[in-house]
Design a protein around this motif. Structure first.
Motif, mmCIF file in Angstrom:
data_model
loop_
_atom_site.group_PDB
_atom_site.id
_atom_site.type_symbol
_atom_site.label_atom_id
_atom_site.label_comp_id
_atom_site.label_asym_id
_atom_site.label_seq_id
_atom_site.Cartn_x
_atom_site.Cartn_y
_atom_site.Cartn_z
ATOM 1 N N PHE A 2 2.260 16.050 5.041
ATOM 2 C CA PHE A 2 3.062 14.849 5.231
ATOM 3 C C PHE A 2 2.316 13.620 4.708
ATOM 4 O O PHE A 2 2.887 12.812 3.968
ATOM 5 N N LEU A 3 1.049 13.488 5.075
ATOM 6 C CA LEU A 3 0.266 12.332 4.632
ATOM 7 C C LEU A 3 0.084 12.335 3.116
ATOM 8 O O LEU A 3 0.135 11.283 2.470
ATOM 9 N N ARG A 4 -0.123 13.516 2.558
ATOM 10 C CA ARG A 4 -0.270 13.631 1.111
ATOM 11 C C ARG A 4 1.023 13.209 0.417
ATOM 12 O O ARG A 4 1.002 12.521 -0.607
ATOM 13 N N GLY A 5 2.156 13.577 0.988
ATOM 14 C CA GLY A 5 3.443 13.195 0.417
ATOM 15 C C GLY A 5 3.748 11.716 0.569
ATOM 16 O O GLY A 5 4.521 11.156 -0.202
ATOM 17 N N CYS A 6 3.140 11.085 1.556
ATOM 18 C CA CYS A 6 3.387 9.660 1.812
ATOM 19 C C CYS A 6 2.552 8.736 0.919
ATOM 20 O O CYS A 6 2.841 7.542 0.843
ATOM 21 N N GLN A 7 1.523 9.263 0.278
ATOM 22 C CA GLN A 7 0.611 8.432 -0.503
ATOM 23 C C GLN A 7 1.341 7.532 -1.500
ATOM 24 O O GLN A 7 1.137 6.321 -1.506
ATOM 25 N N ARG A 8 2.134 8.121 -2.345
ATOM 26 C CA ARG A 8 2.773 7.360 -3.417
ATOM 27 C C ARG A 8 3.694 6.257 -2.872
ATOM 28 O O ARG A 8 3.581 5.106 -3.289
ATOM 29 N N PRO A 9 4.586 6.577 -1.936
ATOM 30 C CA PRO A 9 5.441 5.491 -1.424
ATOM 31 C C PRO A 9 4.660 4.415 -0.667
ATOM 32 O O PRO A 9 4.969 3.224 -0.790
ATOM 33 N N ILE A 10 3.653 4.811 0.096
ATOM 34 C CA ILE A 10 2.880 3.814 0.850
ATOM 35 C C ILE A 10 2.169 2.864 -0.103
ATOM 36 O O ILE A 10 2.250 1.637 0.050
ATOM 37 N N TRP A 11 1.480 3.397 -1.098
ATOM 38 C CA TRP A 11 0.782 2.539 -2.053
ATOM 39 C C TRP A 11 1.773 1.705 -2.861
ATOM 40 O O TRP A 11 1.540 0.517 -3.110
ATOM 41 N N GLY A 12 2.858 2.306 -3.274
ATOM 42 C CA GLY A 12 3.842 1.575 -4.062
ATOM 43 C C GLY A 12 4.464 0.420 -3.300
ATOM 44 O O GLY A 12 4.504 -0.713 -3.790
ATOM 45 N N TYR A 13 4.941 0.689 -2.076
ATOM 46 C CA TYR A 13 5.568 -0.375 -1.292
ATOM 47 C C TYR A 13 4.559 -1.402 -0.808
ATOM 48 O O TYR A 13 4.879 -2.589 -0.706
ATOM 49 N N SER A 14 3.345 -0.984 -0.525
ATOM 50 C CA SER A 14 2.309 -1.938 -0.129
ATOM 51 C C SER A 14 1.999 -2.891 -1.271
ATOM 52 O O SER A 14 1.871 -4.105 -1.063
ATOM 53 N N THR A 15 1.892 -2.356 -2.456
ATOM 54 C CA THR A 15 1.630 -3.199 -3.629
ATOM 55 C C THR A 15 2.801 -4.132 -3.876
ATOM 56 O O THR A 15 2.607 -5.316 -4.187
ATOM 57 N N LEU A 16 4.012 -3.622 -3.728
ATOM 58 C CA LEU A 16 5.198 -4.456 -3.890
ATOM 59 C C LEU A 16 5.192 -5.602 -2.876
ATOM 60 O O LEU A 16 5.468 -6.758 -3.220
ATOM 61 N N TYR A 17 4.823 -5.308 -1.634
ATOM 62 C CA TYR A 17 4.764 -6.336 -0.589
ATOM 63 C C TYR A 17 3.701 -7.378 -0.919
ATOM 64 O O TYR A 17 3.953 -8.588 -0.812
ATOM 65 N N ILE A 18 2.523 -6.913 -1.327
ATOM 66 C CA ILE A 18 1.438 -7.840 -1.662
ATOM 67 C C ILE A 18 1.854 -8.732 -2.829
ATOM 68 O O ILE A 18 1.643 -9.953 -2.812
ATOM 69 N N ASP A 19 2.451 -8.128 -3.865
ATOM 70 C CA ASP A 19 2.911 -8.911 -5.014
ATOM 71 C C ASP A 19 3.957 -9.937 -4.593
ATOM 72 O O ASP A 19 3.932 -11.085 -5.047
ATOM 73 N N PHE A 20 4.872 -9.536 -3.729
ATOM 74 C CA PHE A 20 5.890 -10.469 -3.248
ATOM 75 C C PHE A 20 5.240 -11.651 -2.537
ATOM 76 O O PHE A 20 5.596 -12.804 -2.778
ATOM 77 N N LYS A 21 4.274 -11.369 -1.675
ATOM 78 C CA LYS A 21 3.600 -12.442 -0.936
ATOM 79 C C LYS A 21 2.864 -13.395 -1.886
ATOM 80 O O LYS A 21 2.891 -14.606 -1.701
ATOM 81 N N VAL A 22 2.226 -12.834 -2.909
ATOM 82 C CA VAL A 22 1.476 -13.670 -3.844
ATOM 83 C C VAL A 22 2.424 -14.495 -4.705
ATOM 84 O O VAL A 22 2.274 -15.715 -4.833
ATOM 85 N N PHE A 23 3.439 -13.843 -5.302
ATOM 86 C CA PHE A 23 4.318 -14.545 -6.226
ATOM 87 C C PHE A 23 5.312 -15.470 -5.529
ATOM 88 O O PHE A 23 5.820 -16.405 -6.142
ATOM 89 N N SER A 24 5.570 -15.248 -4.254
ATOM 90 C CA SER A 24 6.444 -16.165 -3.518
ATOM 91 C C SER A 24 5.691 -17.393 -3.049
ATOM 92 O O SER A 24 6.301 -18.354 -2.594
ATOM 93 N N GLY A 25 4.373 -17.355 -3.140
ATOM 94 C CA GLY A 25 3.574 -18.502 -2.730
ATOM 95 C C GLY A 25 3.070 -18.417 -1.307
ATOM 96 O O GLY A 25 2.364 -19.314 -0.838
ATOM 97 N N SER A 26 3.424 -17.373 -0.574
ATOM 98 C CA SER A 26 2.958 -17.222 0.805
ATOM 99 C C SER A 26 1.442 -17.066 0.877
ATOM 100 O O SER A 26 0.813 -17.501 1.831
ATOM 101 N N TRP A 27 0.884 -16.429 -0.132
ATOM 102 C CA TRP A 27 -0.564 -16.242 -0.190
ATOM 103 C C TRP A 27 -1.115 -17.011 -1.391
ATOM 104 O O TRP A 27 -1.727 -16.454 -2.281
ATOM 105 N N ALA A 28 -0.920 -18.281 -1.406
ATOM 106 C CA ALA A 28 -1.274 -19.097 -2.564
ATOM 107 C C ALA A 28 -2.782 -19.333 -2.688
ATOM 108 O O ALA A 28 -3.278 -19.606 -3.771
ATOM 109 N N SER A 29 -3.506 -19.246 -1.610
ATOM 110 C CA SER A 29 -4.932 -19.602 -1.650
ATOM 111 C C SER A 29 -5.829 -18.371 -1.743
ATOM 112 O O SER A 29 -6.721 -18.178 -0.926
ATOM 113 N N LEU A 30 -5.612 -17.547 -2.763
ATOM 114 C CA LEU A 30 -6.457 -16.381 -2.963
ATOM 115 C C LEU A 30 -7.740 -16.796 -3.676
ATOM 116 O O LEU A 30 -7.717 -17.645 -4.567
ATOM 117 N N THR A 31 -8.826 -16.175 -3.286
ATOM 118 C CA THR A 31 -10.072 -16.419 -4.005
ATOM 119 C C THR A 31 -10.022 -15.667 -5.330
ATOM 120 O O THR A 31 -9.156 -14.823 -5.551
#
Length: 163
Positions: free
Chosen positions: A92-121
């Motif tokens: 189950f965990l092995r099968g979840c890898q791809r969706p977890i990484w994909g959606y996590s990256t999508l969420y992080i990108d959304f936060k960065v490009f929406s300006g919510s995380w504007a102060s990144l080092t």
């Protein structure tokens, strides 16, 4: 090993026969009839096609051998099923890898490009690029990353002011 064989197959299947025919046409004797020239062209193309087919078969065999070796070294999902309780959880965990990484990256990108995380080092922004390249490369393949890399380089150069 696969990439070398794949490149060889691509080389031989990428119009190689017609280029051989074109190269040989210069040396046809003037006494040769059009029918004889066409027959020779056909035989050359057939020989090249046969060699291409053999090269593709060898590439497929090498890939299958590689896959079998990986399965022997790392095991398969069937091997995990034999482990009581932990086996299904690991599957189950092995099968979840791809969706977890994909959606996590999508969420992080959304936060960065929406300006919510504007102060990144600078380190965080670099890590974001690396994570995106790794995850997107894994999800969409090396070719997709290679196609997007020039655009990313231009964006980075524009942001840093380097030409």
């Amino acid at each position: 090993m696969k990439s070398l064989l794949t490149k060889a197959v691509d080389f031989f299947s990428g119009g190689f026969g017609s280029s051989v025919v074109q190269a040989v046409k210069e040396y046809y004797p003037p006494s040769m009839s059009e029918q004889e020239k066409a027959e020779l062209d056909f035989r050359i193309q057939s020989a090249v096609d046969q060699k291409t087919l053999e090269a593709q078969k060898l590439a497929n065999e090498a890939q299958a051998e590689f896959n079998n070796r990986i399965a022997e070294m790392e095991g398969t999902a069937k091997d995990l099923k034999t482990i009581p309780l932990l086996g299904p959880i690991m599957l189950f965990l092995r099968g979840c890898q791809r969706p977890i990484w994909g959606y996590s990256t999508l969420y992080i990108d959304f936060k960065v490009f929406s300006g919510s995380w504007a102060s990144l080092t600078e380190a965080q922004e670099s890590a974001l690029w690396v994570i995106n390249l790794l995850v997107l490369g894994f999800l969409f393949g090396e070719r997709a990353v290679k196609n997007v890399t020039p655009m990313i380089e231009r964006m980075i150069k524009a942001k840093t002011g380097n030409s």
